[in-house]
Design a protein around this motif. Sequence first.
Motif, PDB file in Angstrom:
ATOM      1  N   SER A  18       0.847  -1.191   0.000  1.00 43.77           N
ATOM      2  CA  SER A  18       0.000   0.000   0.000  1.00 43.77           C
ATOM      3  C   SER A  18       0.869   1.222   0.000  1.00 43.77           C
ATOM      4  N   SER A  19       0.543   2.218  -0.826  1.00 37.37           N
ATOM      5  CA  SER A  19       1.334   3.436  -0.868  1.00 37.37           C
ATOM      6  C   SER A  19       1.150   4.244   0.391  1.00 37.37           C
ATOM      7  N   ASP A  20       0.144   3.946   1.221  1.00 37.84           N
ATOM      8  CA  ASP A  20      -0.088   4.685   2.442  1.00 37.84           C
ATOM      9  C   ASP A  20       0.684   4.099   3.613  1.00 37.84           C
ATOM     10  N   ASN A  21       1.392   2.997   3.428  1.00 36.60           N
ATOM     11  CA  ASN A  21       2.084   2.359   4.535  1.00 36.60           C
ATOM     12  C   ASN A  21       3.560   2.710   4.539  1.00 36.60           C
ATOM     13  N   ALA A  22       4.102   2.904   5.759  1.00 36.06           N
ATOM     14  CA  ALA A  22       5.529   3.080   5.924  1.00 36.06           C
ATOM     15  C   ALA A  22       6.075   1.734   6.352  1.00 36.06           C
ATOM     16  N   VAL A  23       6.963   1.153   5.555  1.00 35.97           N
ATOM     17  CA  VAL A  23       7.353  -0.232   5.773  1.00 35.97           C
ATOM     18  C   VAL A  23       8.826  -0.330   6.098  1.00 35.97           C
ATOM     19  N   ALA A  24       9.160  -1.172   7.066  1.00 38.63           N
ATOM     20  CA  ALA A  24      10.556  -1.445   7.369  1.00 38.63           C
ATOM     21  C   ALA A  24      10.825  -2.906   7.086  1.00 38.63           C
ATOM     22  N   GLY A  25      11.974  -3.216   6.490  1.00 37.27           N
ATOM     23  CA  GLY A  25      12.288  -4.602   6.177  1.00 37.27           C
ATOM     24  C   GLY A  25      13.719  -4.712   5.695  1.00 37.27           C
ATOM     25  N   SER A  26      14.024  -5.724   4.932  1.00 30.62           N
ATOM     26  CA  SER A  26      15.374  -5.956   4.459  1.00 30.62           C
ATOM     27  C   SER A  26      15.603  -5.279   3.119  1.00 30.62           C
ATOM     28  N   MET A  27      16.792  -4.700   2.961  1.00 30.70           N
ATOM     29  CA  MET A  27      17.126  -4.007   1.721  1.00 30.70           C
ATOM     30  C   MET A  27      17.511  -5.024   0.638  1.00 30.70           C
ATOM     31  N   PRO A  28      16.908  -4.907  -0.540  1.00 35.56           N
ATOM     32  CA  PRO A  28      17.257  -5.826  -1.626  1.00 35.56           C
ATOM     33  C   PRO A  28      18.614  -5.479  -2.220  1.00 35.56           C
ATOM     34  N   LEU A  29      19.183  -6.416  -2.935  1.00 38.13           N
ATOM     35  CA  LEU A  29      20.444  -6.146  -3.599  1.00 38.13           C
ATOM     36  C   LEU A  29      20.207  -5.196  -4.764  1.00 38.13           C
ATOM     37  N   GLY A  30      21.147  -4.314  -5.001  1.00 40.91           N
ATOM     38  CA  GLY A  30      21.000  -3.372  -6.097  1.00 40.91           C
ATOM     39  C   GLY A  30      21.742  -2.092  -5.799  1.00 40.91           C
ATOM     40  N   ARG A  31      22.037  -1.339  -6.824  1.00 39.20           N
ATOM     41  CA  ARG A  31      22.806  -0.111  -6.660  1.00 39.20           C
ATOM     42  C   ARG A  31      21.922   1.033  -6.238  1.00 39.20           C
ATOM     43  N   GLN A  33      20.576   4.743  -6.499  1.00 39.30           N
ATOM     44  CA  GLN A  33      20.353   5.638  -7.631  1.00 39.30           C
ATOM     45  C   GLN A  33      20.188   7.065  -7.124  1.00 39.30           C
ATOM     46  N   PRO A  34      20.671   8.056  -7.867  1.00 40.59           N
ATOM     47  CA  PRO A  34      20.424   9.454  -7.476  1.00 40.59           C
ATOM     48  C   PRO A  34      18.937   9.768  -7.595  1.00 40.59           C
ATOM     49  N   LEU A  35      18.500  10.730  -6.827  1.00 36.79           N
ATOM     50  CA  LEU A  35      17.086  11.099  -6.844  1.00 36.79           C
ATOM     51  C   LEU A  35      16.695  11.682  -8.204  1.00 36.79           C
ATOM     52  N   PRO A 104      17.019   2.672  -4.326  1.00 39.24           N
ATOM     53  CA  PRO A 104      17.290   1.795  -5.478  1.00 39.24           C
ATOM     54  C   PRO A 104      16.614   2.247  -6.760  1.00 39.24           C
ATOM     55  N   ASN A 105      15.457   2.924  -6.637  1.00 41.33           N
ATOM     56  CA  ASN A 105      14.712   3.348  -7.822  1.00 41.33           C
ATOM     57  C   ASN A 105      14.821   4.844  -8.084  1.00 41.33           C
ATOM     58  N   GLY A 106      15.629   5.536  -7.289  1.00 43.15           N
ATOM     59  CA  GLY A 106      15.795   6.966  -7.487  1.00 43.15           C
ATOM     60  C   GLY A 106      14.624   7.792  -7.001  1.00 43.15           C
ATOM     61  N   THR A 107      13.765   7.222  -6.156  1.00 44.28           N
ATOM     62  CA  THR A 107      12.632   7.961  -5.608  1.00 44.28           C
ATOM     63  C   THR A 107      12.524   7.689  -4.111  1.00 44.28           C
ATOM     64  N   THR A 109       9.782   6.978  -2.686  1.00 44.01           N
ATOM     65  CA  THR A 109       8.662   6.080  -2.418  1.00 44.01           C
ATOM     66  C   THR A 109       9.141   4.734  -1.886  1.00 44.01           C
ATOM     67  N   ASP A 110      10.408   4.427  -2.093  1.00 47.28           N
ATOM     68  CA  ASP A 110      10.942   3.132  -1.654  1.00 47.28           C
ATOM     69  C   ASP A 110      12.429   3.307  -1.382  1.00 47.28           C
ATOM     70  N   CYS A 111      12.816   3.371  -0.101  1.00 48.23           N
ATOM     71  CA  CYS A 111      14.218   3.615   0.227  1.00 48.23           C
ATOM     72  C   CYS A 111      14.600   2.898   1.517  1.00 48.23           C
ATOM     73  N   TYR A 112      15.910   2.913   1.828  1.00 44.23           N
ATOM     74  CA  TYR A 112      16.442   2.112   2.931  1.00 44.23           C
ATOM     75  C   TYR A 112      17.508   2.890   3.682  1.00 44.23           C
ATOM     76  N   ASP A 113      17.608   2.611   4.988  1.00 45.01           N
ATOM     77  CA  ASP A 113      18.711   3.203   5.739  1.00 45.01           C
ATOM     78  C   ASP A 113      19.902   2.260   5.721  1.00 45.01           C
ATOM     79  N   GLU A 114      20.987   2.653   6.367  1.00 46.95           N
ATOM     80  CA  GLU A 114      22.219   1.862   6.307  1.00 46.95           C
ATOM     81  C   GLU A 114      22.111   0.542   7.061  1.00 46.95           C
TER      82      GLU A 114
END
Length: 234
Positions: A18-31, A33-35, A104-107, A109-114
């Motif tokens: 859901s776009s209304d949910n703030a989700v915490a979980g595991s970061m997928p593999l991938g580079r 991306q700049p915003l 990972p997608n440059g937005t 809407t979907d991001c991860y901390d260290e």
Amino acid sequence: MGGCVSSSQDRSDGGVESSDNAVAGSMPLGRNQPLKQEKPKWKSDVPLTVGQLRSKRDEFWDTAPAFEGRKEIWDALKAAAQALENGDHALAQAIIDGANITCPNGTLTDCYDELGNRYVLPVYCLSPPINMIEETSESDAGDMEPINTGGVETTIRLRLSTNKDRKMTVRTTDTVLQVKRKIHTEEGIEPSRQRWFFSGRLLNDKTKIEDAKIPKGFIVQIVVSPQNPTPVEN
């Protein structure tokens, strides 16, 4: 909205629940991306005014840090989202880089901390809908309302975030919006800049004073937004 749930399990649908949910979980593999500079375009199921959009955003940012994730990351994401909407892409990127946030997608809407915690921001925190309506469309309609002679007179106590307390005589059948207009007349604070809270809940514009069930002597908190809100683009 603003809830946070674990998403460490493998999702077969490959999408955000859901776009209304703030989700915490595991970061997928991938580079990382700049915003991206372009703002996401979306259409609201129900057309929103500037005030309603601001209320949705405030509710999300107020509740999201109470769940999973780190508060300092939520604060950085909020600051970056505001910078992007103001057109300051360089500042937004600097905030993200400084907080070690991976996109990972440059937005946002979907991001991860260290630490690998995942944060999903609803699109309404990043840009206004394409079907935004003028603030006056709701309030101007009330200018043609007949004078309210129903209900009974009562006095309510108001505490504004501008460090001002006051009492106001209203009718029990008055709506919150009607009382907001009275405050606008007497205090110069536009209805769109007022958010009413009582007993921990937001009172919407259509709520009647009698339905809010405010006991005598209790205080309604009014959060006053800044004079110059973030500009909205069509």
